[in-house]
Design a protein around this motif. Structure first.
Motif, PDB file in Angstrom:
ATOM      1  N   UNK A 238       0.732  -1.218  -0.044  1.00 27.41           N
ATOM      2  CA  UNK A 238       0.024  -0.026   0.174  1.00 27.41           C
ATOM      3  C   UNK A 238       0.962   1.119   0.069  1.00 27.41           C
ATOM      4  N   UNK A 239       1.998   1.305   0.714  1.00 35.73           N
ATOM      5  CA  UNK A 239       3.003   2.287   0.857  1.00 35.73           C
ATOM      6  C   UNK A 239       3.495   2.694  -0.660  1.00 35.73           C
ATOM      7  N   UNK A 240       3.661   1.508  -1.396  1.00 34.03           N
ATOM      8  CA  UNK A 240       4.117   1.989  -2.773  1.00 34.03           C
ATOM      9  C   UNK A 240       3.101   1.598  -3.972  1.00 34.03           C
ATOM     10  N   UNK A 241       2.056   2.107  -3.540  1.00 35.89           N
ATOM     11  CA  UNK A 241       0.932   2.027  -4.299  1.00 35.89           C
ATOM     12  C   UNK A 241       0.528   0.824  -5.101  1.00 35.89           C
ATOM     13  N   UNK A 242       0.746  -0.183  -4.462  1.00 36.67           N
ATOM     14  CA  UNK A 242       0.517  -1.421  -5.008  1.00 36.67           C
ATOM     15  C   UNK A 242      -0.846  -1.961  -4.330  1.00 36.67           C
ATOM     16  N   UNK A 243      -1.375  -2.976  -5.002  1.00 31.78           N
ATOM     17  CA  UNK A 243      -2.560  -3.829  -4.476  1.00 31.78           C
ATOM     18  C   UNK A 243      -2.299  -5.427  -4.605  1.00 31.78           C
ATOM     19  N   UNK A 244      -2.461  -6.039  -3.475  1.00 32.00           N
ATOM     20  CA  UNK A 244      -2.418  -7.486  -3.750  1.00 32.00           C
ATOM     21  C   UNK A 244      -3.492  -8.327  -3.638  1.00 32.00           C
ATOM     22  N   UNK A 245      -3.949  -8.874  -4.530  1.00 35.11           N
ATOM     23  CA  UNK A 245      -4.977  -9.740  -4.581  1.00 35.11           C
ATOM     24  C   UNK A 245      -4.678 -11.229  -4.597  1.00 35.11           C
ATOM     25  N   UNK A 246      -5.451 -11.765  -3.575  1.00 38.25           N
ATOM     26  CA  UNK A 246      -5.477 -13.109  -3.330  1.00 38.25           C
ATOM     27  C   UNK A 246      -6.457 -14.136  -3.818  1.00 38.25           C
ATOM     28  N   UNK A 247      -6.484 -14.806  -4.938  1.00 44.53           N
ATOM     29  CA  UNK A 247      -7.506 -15.433  -5.391  1.00 44.53           C
ATOM     30  C   UNK A 247      -7.297 -17.177  -5.382  1.00 44.53           C
ATOM     31  N   UNK A 248      -8.146 -17.708  -4.533  1.00 48.21           N
ATOM     32  CA  UNK A 248      -8.170 -18.851  -4.243  1.00 48.21           C
ATOM     33  C   UNK A 248      -9.515 -19.706  -4.668  1.00 48.21           C
ATOM     34  N   UNK A 249      -9.324 -20.900  -5.219  1.00 46.29           N
ATOM     35  CA  UNK A 249     -10.677 -21.746  -5.447  1.00 46.29           C
ATOM     36  C   UNK A 249     -11.243 -22.271  -4.270  1.00 46.29           C
ATOM     37  N   UNK A 250     -12.476 -22.291  -4.413  1.00 45.70           N
ATOM     38  CA  UNK A 250     -13.497 -22.668  -3.326  1.00 45.70           C
ATOM     39  C   UNK A 250     -13.267 -24.190  -3.014  1.00 45.70           C
TER      40      UNK A 250
END
Length: 379
Positions: A238-250
């Motif tokens: 967030x400090x580096x203007x990035x968004x981390x998205x975690x995608x996992x199958x159900x």
């Protein structure tokens, strides 16, 4: 007299049929080779092309037979890309006299071009094209392993010898620190200690890259592991203007037996590199790091994708080499360590990237079933 003539004629017919059978047999073999084959006669006319070559050129075989090189280049269905490749092959083999020539296509595959001519060909020219990408990968892996073996020998010889004097210097600086404080020069001591610690960290990386410790394995679920990694990195992102998205199958079981600390080290290193690649983009660029996982058969695939600056093919080819880095303060050991760690876990790590678009790392690890998980947890 007539019977003798008939007998001779019958023998000639049988000889012709036998020769034709042999010819058909060898032609059938050439047709089904995994290499592309093309044959020009002494006049430069194409007399034979096998199925694989026609497939590579994306043209019907019969439309090529009887063409010379110029007519082939003028073929209405020959792509512009292939025309350039044909001209390049002609220049390298015929004009420059190279009997062997290598090229890389737009998909990154390696091709070996071989031309055979001379007395044994009765004036004909035989051109063969073979996909040698798998051989190149094996060669590159062997070369990389040789480098790591050399690194191990160097580190064993010098790493401890460097650490010992650094420890002594650090001790004496700490003893001198009160005097430096009295002189108003505590900043000097702080900088010296920080640089010594940095040197020690580099030596630690150096030792790990040459011989990472044997994995101390425990059973963990991949979603749990990735969740912990995201928690460790999302604030910095967030400090580096990035968004981390975690995608996992159900409802997907992805259990592995790994050294959690080592695999976390690999994942954190890749995510850190992704953040730095995003920082190289325009200040207004919104960084995205997508982390996902899925299972296929007995393997789990972890993918880390970013929309950073990316890299070209030459950089990708050297990415896991020890000491190779594009960073001013980098050691070039992070990804080589990661490579060894994944290899020690009987896994695989690969990278794909496009300059200006982004990079994708994929890590493959063997899964364990529920029975193995219980056994592993009890050990």
């Amino acid at each position: 007299m007539l019977s003798e003539f008939q007998k001779t004629l019958l023998q000639s017919v049988k000889a012709f049929q036998s020769t034709q059978l042999v010819k058909n047999k060898y032609e059938n073999v050439l047709q089904h080779l995994d290499s592309g084959i093309i044959l020009f006669d002494s006049e430069g006319v194409l007399t034979f092309v096998n199925v694989e070559m026609a497939k590579l050129m994306e043209l019907p075989r019969q439309s090529l037979i009887g063409c010379n090189l110029l007519q082939m280049l003028r073929h209405p269905h020959l792509s512009r890309y292939l025309k350039r490749k044909v001209i390049r092959i002609y220049r390298e083999t015929f004009l420059y006299g190279k009997k062997f020539h290598e090229l890389v296509d737009e998909y990154g595959r390696n091709w070996l071009i071989t031309i055979t001519y001379g007395d044994q060909m009765d004036g004909d020219f035989l051109l063969s094209v073979k996909d040698v990408s798998d051989y190149k990968r094996i060669e590159q892996t062997a070369y990389h392993n040789d480098k790591l073996a050399m690194l191990g020998k160097i580190s064993a010889a010098i790493a401890h010898e460097i650490r010992n004097p650094l420890t002594s210097i650090r001790g004496f600086i700490q003893l001198l620190r009160p005097h430096l404080i009295q002189l108003g020069r505590d900043e000097y001591a702080r900088i010296i200690l920080a640089e010594i610690d940095r040197a020690n960290d580099i030596i630690h990386e150096f030792l790990n890259s040459s011989k990472p410790s044997a994995p101390l394995k425990s059973v963990i679920d991949i979603p749990t592991l990735l969740g912990e990694v995201v928690l460790l990195t999302e604030s910095e992102a967030l400090m580096k203007n990035c968004e981390i998205v975690l995608s996992l199958p159900e409802d997907s079981s992805m259990t592995v037996s790994i050294d959690t600390k080592q695999i976390k080290q690999v994942l954190l290193n890749i995510i850190k590199n992704a953040m730095e690649a995003i920082e190289e983009m325009d200040a207004e660029h919104r960084g995205m790091i997508d982390i996902s996982a899925h299972s296929e058969g007995e393997l789990v695939y972890i993918t880390i994708r970013d929309n950073g600056n990316g890299m070209d093919q030459n950089l990708m080819n050297r990415l896991f080499d020890p000491f190779f880095t594009t960073k001013e303060k980098g050691t070039g050991l992070g990804l080589s360590v990661s490579y060894r760690i994944i290899k020690n876990h009987r896994g695989h790590i690969s990278v794909d990237s496009t300059k200006g678009i982004g990079t994708v790392f994929e890590i493959t690890l063997p899964m364990v079933d529920s029975k193995s998980a219980v056994v592993g947890a009890s050990q």
